[in-house]
Scaffold this motif. Structure first.
Motif, PDB file in Angstrom:
ATOM      1  N   ASP A 123      -3.122   3.954   8.832  1.00 30.38           N
ATOM      2  CA  ASP A 123      -1.774   4.265   9.323  1.00 30.38           C
ATOM      3  C   ASP A 123      -1.300   3.203  10.312  1.00 30.38           C
ATOM      4  N   ALA A 180       7.495   7.965   2.002  1.00 25.36           N
ATOM      5  CA  ALA A 180       7.623   9.025   2.998  1.00 25.36           C
ATOM      6  C   ALA A 180       6.682  10.174   2.687  1.00 25.36           C
ATOM      7  N   ASP A 210       5.261   1.985   9.116  1.00 23.45           N
ATOM      8  CA  ASP A 210       6.239   2.812   8.390  1.00 23.45           C
ATOM      9  C   ASP A 210       6.605   2.245   7.025  1.00 23.45           C
TER      10      ASP A 210
END
Length: 354
Positions: free
Chosen positions: A61, A70, A66
Motif C-alpha cells: 500500500d 478503488a 493511490d
C-alpha cells in the motif's frame, strides 16, 4: 493431670503438624501449578513470537499509494461483538515463488541464485460472507502490458508492452506483481500472499501428505516427478513436483499444469479439513511453522493475529465451495508459445469479481 495436659499438648502439636503438612502440601501444589502455568505461558509466548517473526512483510500500500483501482464500497459490518471476524468480500493475490535463494529451495528445484519468479499466480476472490470462493489462475506465459513499478532500492522499472506476466515479479518483486495484476484485471488486490518452494513442501509434509488423482501419466525429469495415471498420496517434494510439472504433460503446456495446480489446491483444502489440528498441538505447530516460515505478505497480513483472523473468517468455507477457473486466453498471434487474454471473456470474468 500433668499426663493429660502432656497428651493434649502432643495431640495439639500433631494436629498443627498435620494441618501444617497439608498446608505446605497445598502451597507446594499451588506453586507447582503456578510454575507450570508460567512455563506454559512462556512457551506459548515464545511460539507466538517465533511464528510472528517468521513472516516477511512488504508495504505494498505504501509503495503503490493511490495509483490503484478503488476499493469497492462495503456496508458497515456492525459492532465488534456482532461481527467478531471479517465477513466482507475480499480479493487476494496468491503467488507461488520459485525462489533460487536458500538451501531448501535450491534442493527442491531452484537453479542459480540469481533471482526468483512467480511460478504460480492465483487471484482468490472471497464472496461476501466468506462461504464461497473463486480462484482464478493467471498463466505465467500470458503477454501483458507491464506498468512501471517502484523499486525498493529507488527508481522504478520501465513500462513494457507484450511482456510475459511472470517477469513483473522477477523485475520488481511483490509490489510489481500486484500492480501488474491490478493493471491487467482492474480489480483491487486487498492482500498479497506468497509462499516459496520449501514452505509448500514442508506444509504438505506437516499435514501428512496429500491425495491427488491424475488422468494422465506424468514423466518429468525437470520437476523430478514420475507418476502413472491414477490416485496417489504424495509427500511434500512430490506435491511440489506436481505443482511445477509441465514438460511431462502433453505439449509441455502451462495451461495443463494450471489444471494440476487447481486440483492440488482443492486436495490441500480437503486434507486440512480432514486433519483435526486443534487436538494435535505438535502438528498444529508444524503446520504453522511451515506456513509462516516461508510466507511473504502485505503489511495488512503480517502478524499471526491477522492471519488467524483471516483463517477464522473462512470457517464456513468448504472445499466444494471453492470454484477454480483459468483466465480465458488464446495463443498469441505472433508467438504460439505465449498466450494473450481473450476478450471480452477475460474482462467479464474480472468484472464479476469487483
Amino acid at each position: 493431670m500433668a499426663a493429660r495436659e502432656a497428651r493434649e499438648a502432643r495431640e495439639a502439636r500433631e494436629a498443627r503438624d498435620g494441618r501444617g503438612g497439608r498446608s505446605r502440601g497445598f502451597k507446594v501444589a499451588g506453586l507447582a501449578l503456578a510454575g507450570a502455568l508460567l512455563l506454559g505461558s512462556a512457551a506459548a509466548g515464545w511460539v507466538y513470537w517465533h511464528l510472528n517473526g517468521n513472516i516477511t512483510a512488504v508495504d505494498i500500500d505504501g509503495a503503490l499509494g493511490d495509483d490503484r483501482p478503488a476499493r469497492p464500497a462495503t456496508a458497515p459490518s456492525g459492532s465488534p461483538a456482532a461481527a467478531p471476524v471479517p465477513t466482507g468480500a475480499l480479493n487476494l493475490l496468491v503467488l507461488g515463488s520459485d525462489s533460487r535463494t536458500g538451501e531448501g529451495n535450491q534442493e527442491l528445484g531452484g537453479g542459480d541464485s540469481g533471482g526468483a519468479r512467480s511460478d504460480t499466480a492465483m487471484v482468490v476472490h472471497l464472496d461476501a460472507g466468506r462461504t464461497a470462493a473463486t480462484v482464478v489462475s493467471i498463466p505465467r506465459d500470458t503477454l501483458v502490458d507491464r506498468p512501471s513499478c517502484p523499486l525498493e532500492s529507488g527508481g522504478s522499472t520501465r513500462e513494457a508492452s507484450g511482456a510475459m506476466f511472470n517477469t513483473a515479479y522477477e523485475l520488481g518483486g511483490p509490489v510489481c506483481a500486484v500492480k501488474t495484476v491490478e493493471s491487467l484485471t482492474g480489480v483491487r488486490m486487498d492482500h498479497y500472499i506468497e509462499i516459496d518452494f520449501s514452505g509448500f513442501a514442508k506444509l504438505v509434509d506437516a499435514l501428512g501428505g496429500v491425495t491427488v488423482t491424475t488422468d494422465v501419466d506424468i514423466d518429468d525429469d525437470k520437476s523430478h516427478l514420475h507418476l502413472d495415471a491414477g490416485t496417489h498420496h504424495l509427500d511434500g517434494t512430490e506435491a511440489l513436483g506436481l505443482a511445477r510439472t509441465r514438460y511431462g504433460l502433453a505439449g509441455g503446456s502451462d495451461l495443463a499444469r494450471i489444471g494440476l495446480q487447481q486440483n492440488l489446491v482443492k486436495a490441500l483444502l480437503e486434507q486440512i479439513a480432514a486433519t483435526d489440528l486443534l487436538t494435535d498441538p505438535p502438528r498444529l505447530y508444524q503446520v504453522a511453522d511451515a506456513v509462516t516460515g516461508s510466507l511473504t505478505t502485505d503489511t495488512g497480513l503480517d502478524s499471526l493475529g491477522e492471519l488467524t483472523s483471516l483463517g477464522r473468517s473462512l470457517g464456513g468455507l468448504a472445499a466444494d465451495d471453492v470454484h477454480t477457473v483459468t483466465m480465458p486466453v488464446d495463443p498469441a498471434p505472433w508467438d504460439p508459445n505465449r498466450v494473450v487474454a481473450r476478450e471480452p471473456d477475460a474482462r467479464d470474468l474480472w468484472e464479476s469479481l469487483r
